[in-house]
Design a protein around this motif. Structure first.
Motif, PDB file in Angstrom:
ATOM      1  N   UNK A   1     -30.622 126.621  52.747  1.00 21.20           N
ATOM      2  CA  UNK A   1     -30.105 125.767  51.686  1.00 21.20           C
ATOM      3  C   UNK A   1     -28.649 126.078  51.374  1.00 21.20           C
ATOM      4  N   UNK A   2     -28.116 125.290  50.455  1.00 23.53           N
ATOM      5  CA  UNK A   2     -26.771 125.455  49.912  1.00 23.53           C
ATOM      6  C   UNK A   2     -26.814 124.864  48.512  1.00 23.53           C
ATOM      7  N   UNK A   3     -25.763 125.064  47.752  1.00 20.58           N
ATOM      8  CA  UNK A   3     -25.732 124.457  46.420  1.00 20.58           C
ATOM      9  C   UNK A   3     -25.765 122.937  46.528  1.00 20.58           C
ATOM     10  N   UNK A   4     -25.073 122.393  47.506  1.00 19.86           N
ATOM     11  CA  UNK A   4     -25.110 120.940  47.724  1.00 19.86           C
ATOM     12  C   UNK A   4     -26.530 120.473  48.001  1.00 19.86           C
ATOM     13  N   UNK A   5     -27.252 121.178  48.863  1.00 22.75           N
ATOM     14  CA  UNK A   5     -28.622 120.762  49.192  1.00 22.75           C
ATOM     15  C   UNK A   5     -29.534 120.856  47.980  1.00 22.75           C
ATOM     16  N   UNK A   6     -29.347 121.895  47.158  1.00 27.42           N
ATOM     17  CA  UNK A   6     -30.172 121.995  45.951  1.00 27.42           C
ATOM     18  C   UNK A   6     -29.944 120.785  45.048  1.00 27.42           C
ATOM     19  N   UNK A   7     -28.699 120.389  44.880  1.00 27.61           N
ATOM     20  CA  UNK A   7     -28.405 119.197  44.081  1.00 27.61           C
ATOM     21  C   UNK A   7     -28.944 117.935  44.747  1.00 27.61           C
ATOM     22  N   UNK A   8     -28.860 117.863  46.066  1.00 28.15           N
ATOM     23  CA  UNK A   8     -29.412 116.709  46.789  1.00 28.15           C
ATOM     24  C   UNK A   8     -30.890 116.530  46.458  1.00 28.15           C
ATOM     25  N   UNK A   9     -31.642 117.628  46.523  1.00 28.08           N
ATOM     26  CA  UNK A   9     -33.078 117.558  46.245  1.00 28.08           C
ATOM     27  C   UNK A   9     -33.336 117.051  44.821  1.00 28.08           C
ATOM     28  N   UNK A  10     -32.535 117.494  43.860  1.00 35.05           N
ATOM     29  CA  UNK A  10     -32.742 117.082  42.473  1.00 35.05           C
ATOM     30  C   UNK A  10     -32.351 115.627  42.261  1.00 35.05           C
ATOM     31  N   UNK A  11     -31.306 115.179  42.932  1.00 31.21           N
ATOM     32  CA  UNK A  11     -30.915 113.765  42.848  1.00 31.21           C
ATOM     33  C   UNK A  11     -32.042 112.884  43.376  1.00 31.21           C
ATOM     34  N   UNK A  12     -32.629 113.312  44.501  1.00 35.39           N
ATOM     35  CA  UNK A  12     -33.724 112.530  45.093  1.00 35.39           C
ATOM     36  C   UNK A  12     -34.968 112.574  44.222  1.00 35.39           C
ATOM     37  N   UNK A  13     -35.273 113.737  43.654  1.00 33.08           N
ATOM     38  CA  UNK A  13     -36.520 113.894  42.891  1.00 33.08           C
ATOM     39  C   UNK A  13     -36.449 113.252  41.515  1.00 33.08           C
ATOM     40  N   UNK A  14     -35.281 113.323  40.869  1.00 39.89           N
ATOM     41  CA  UNK A  14     -35.195 112.902  39.466  1.00 39.89           C
ATOM     42  C   UNK A  14     -34.193 111.779  39.206  1.00 39.89           C
ATOM     43  N   UNK A  15     -33.552 111.283  40.260  1.00 37.68           N
ATOM     44  CA  UNK A  15     -32.602 110.194  40.081  1.00 37.68           C
ATOM     45  C   UNK A  15     -31.347 110.601  39.331  1.00 37.68           C
ATOM     46  N   UNK A  16     -30.965 111.873  39.434  1.00 33.76           N
ATOM     47  CA  UNK A  16     -29.794 112.346  38.709  1.00 33.76           C
ATOM     48  C   UNK A  16     -28.516 111.688  39.223  1.00 33.76           C
ATOM     49  N   UNK A  17     -27.563 111.518  38.308  1.00 35.85           N
ATOM     50  CA  UNK A  17     -26.246 111.021  38.659  1.00 35.85           C
ATOM     51  C   UNK A  17     -25.213 112.114  38.531  1.00 35.85           C
ATOM     52  N   UNK A  18     -23.962 111.745  38.721  1.00 43.47           N
ATOM     53  CA  UNK A  18     -22.878 112.719  38.648  1.00 43.47           C
ATOM     54  C   UNK A  18     -22.808 113.400  37.286  1.00 43.47           C
ATOM     55  N   UNK A  19     -23.117 112.669  36.228  1.00 39.48           N
ATOM     56  CA  UNK A  19     -23.053 113.269  34.898  1.00 39.48           C
ATOM     57  C   UNK A  19     -24.080 114.379  34.744  1.00 39.48           C
ATOM     58  N   UNK A  20     -25.245 114.198  35.351  1.00 34.01           N
ATOM     59  CA  UNK A  20     -26.258 115.257  35.310  1.00 34.01           C
ATOM     60  C   UNK A  20     -25.784 116.483  36.076  1.00 34.01           C
ATOM     61  N   UNK A  21     -25.180 116.252  37.246  1.00 37.71           N
ATOM     62  CA  UNK A  21     -24.695 117.378  38.036  1.00 37.71           C
ATOM     63  C   UNK A  21     -23.581 118.113  37.293  1.00 37.71           C
ATOM     64  N   UNK A  22     -22.727 117.349  36.606  1.00 35.38           N
ATOM     65  CA  UNK A  22     -21.697 117.991  35.787  1.00 35.38           C
ATOM     66  C   UNK A  22     -22.340 118.815  34.669  1.00 35.38           C
ATOM     67  N   UNK A  23     -23.404 118.278  34.073  1.00 30.45           N
ATOM     68  CA  UNK A  23     -24.084 118.988  32.989  1.00 30.45           C
ATOM     69  C   UNK A  23     -24.605 120.341  33.473  1.00 30.45           C
ATOM     70  N   UNK A  24     -25.277 120.342  34.641  1.00 27.59           N
ATOM     71  CA  UNK A  24     -25.763 121.596  35.201  1.00 27.59           C
ATOM     72  C   UNK A  24     -24.598 122.555  35.476  1.00 27.59           C
ATOM     73  N   UNK A  25     -23.510 122.019  36.003  1.00 24.21           N
ATOM     74  CA  UNK A  25     -22.366 122.845  36.385  1.00 24.21           C
ATOM     75  C   UNK A  25     -21.674 123.435  35.168  1.00 24.21           C
TER      76      UNK A  25
END
Length: 377
Positions: free
Chosen positions: A315-339
């Motif tokens: 894995x990588x940090x990108x792949x971890x985010x990829x999985x969450x985008x696919x599983x939960x429909x997250x957008x860029x704002x969600x990824x920014x929130x986590x970051x």
């Protein structure tokens, strides 16, 4: 759930956008992220002949399959090989430099990488020499990344092993090097049978020294380990902490009730160092879609997204985010929130965290949003 800005449509990021998005990594093990080719070359240099394969692709596959096997014995064997080639100054330096390079190429702008100095003494290095070699490697990796056009800052977390009796010694080591690249302390290893309370002297020492520490808790064991890490030891963050979900009840009508420990963790904004893929491998979650991170994010816990062991999890940090985008429909704002959560929770001075958020992370995501909007116009 998306946390989009009021005037910004939900943005579904592409894989390339996720890779270019500025990311922050708080839970990543140095001995769990080596390049397979590097393992092979370092093994040859020191005469280590126990590798399952000397082909990089086959070796990488072996590491992932062993980690996925469900066998604790096979999973632990993977670390026997990586640690074996990290016993010299040259080996530690190279692994650390490549770690920083690889993370920077993946869009990580700040990372805290943990390792256990006590595991790297077999060739005669002292604890201080281990720390110095790793720090020099991180600084070299930062320079190489900058030369390649990537930006990253790396801090080290010194880990003490739960089953050993060197935690106070490692805590003192972390304190000696705290202004020289080390940003905090950690304990790791089997949770069951080795509670964090065995290491109270180390935690009391760190608190007296106003130093930072995180504790692996709430993954293999559960709520008691989380309670002990927080209430007896005073942890600043929880490594994994995924079992906090056991103190949350989802009712038939969709309502949610938090137990007292879960409410305390949320109210106190205690960071959770979540590692989705690793949690699937260890059985702490059954799938990405069922991972507690979805509910915890919806309830606004201080959730961060991490890799744990990049080699073993493939894995990588990108792949971890990829999985969450696919599983939960997250957008860029969600990824920014986590970051932003992760940067707020980093073991850096407040002004440095704030500068990273305002000068690197938010502008980076704003640029990606503008790119998306421009592409739609």
């Amino acid at each position: 759930m998306s946390s989009s800005h009021p005037n910004t449509p939900a943005v579904s990021p592409t894989v390339e956008q996720i890779r270019r998005a500025p990311k922050v990594l708080l839970h990543d093990h140095l001995d769990g992220g080596l390049r397979p080719a590097t393992i092979i070359e370092l093994a040859a240099a020191i005469g280590y002949d126990r590798l399952p394969s000397t082909d990089p692709d086959a070796l990488g596959t072996w590491f992932r399959e062993a980690a996925d096997s469900g066998s604790l014995e096979r999973y632990l064997e993977t670390f026997d090989h990586t640690v074996a080639v990290m016993q010299t100054r040259e080996g530690l330096f190279r692994v650390a430099a490549e770690c920083a390079e690889d993370l920077a190429a993946d869009g990580v702008v700040y990372a805290e990488i943990r390792y256990a100095p006590e595991q790297h003494l077999e060739a005669g290095l002292t604890l201080d020499q281990v720390v110095e070699a790793v720090d020099e490697g991180f600084r070299e990796g930062e320079r190489r990344a900058a030369a390649a056009g990537d930006r990253i800052r790396v801090g080290a977390l010194l880990t003490a092993m739960r089953h050993a009796a060197r935690s106070l010694e490692i805590a003192e080591l972390a304190n000696r090097h705290r202004d020289l690249g080390v940003v905090g302390f950690d304990i790791a290893g089997a949770e069951a049978g080795f509670p964090p309370t065995r290491h109270l002297d180390a935690f009391e020492y760190l608190k007296r020294e106003n130093n930072h520490f995180t504790i692996h808790a709430g993954e293999a064991f559960g709520l008691p380990s989380i309670w002990q890490a927080l209430q007896w030891c005073g942890a600043d963050r929880l490594g994994h902490g995924v079992r906090i979900i056991d103190d949350i009840t989802v009712k038939d009508d969709g309502g949610v009730e938090l137990g007292r420990l879960a409410a305390y963790v949320r109210d106190k904004r205690i960071p959770l160092e979540m590692c989705p893929t690793s949690n699937l491998q260890t059985g702490a979650a059954s799938s990405y879609a069922e991972h507690p991170i979805g509910l915890l994010r919806r309830l606004y816990f201080r959730v961060t997204v991490n890799t744990d062991n990049r080699l073993m999890s493939g894995t990588s940090t990108t792949r971890e985010f990829e999985h969450l985008v696919e599983a939960f429909g997250y957008g860029l704002d969600d990824l920014q929130w986590f970051t932003v959560n992760a940067m707020k929770s980093a073991f850096l001075p407040f002004d440095e965290r704030l500068a990273m958020i305002n000068e690197v992370i938010k502008p980076g995501y704003a640029a990606l949003r503008s790119e998306w909007l421009f592409g739609r116009s």
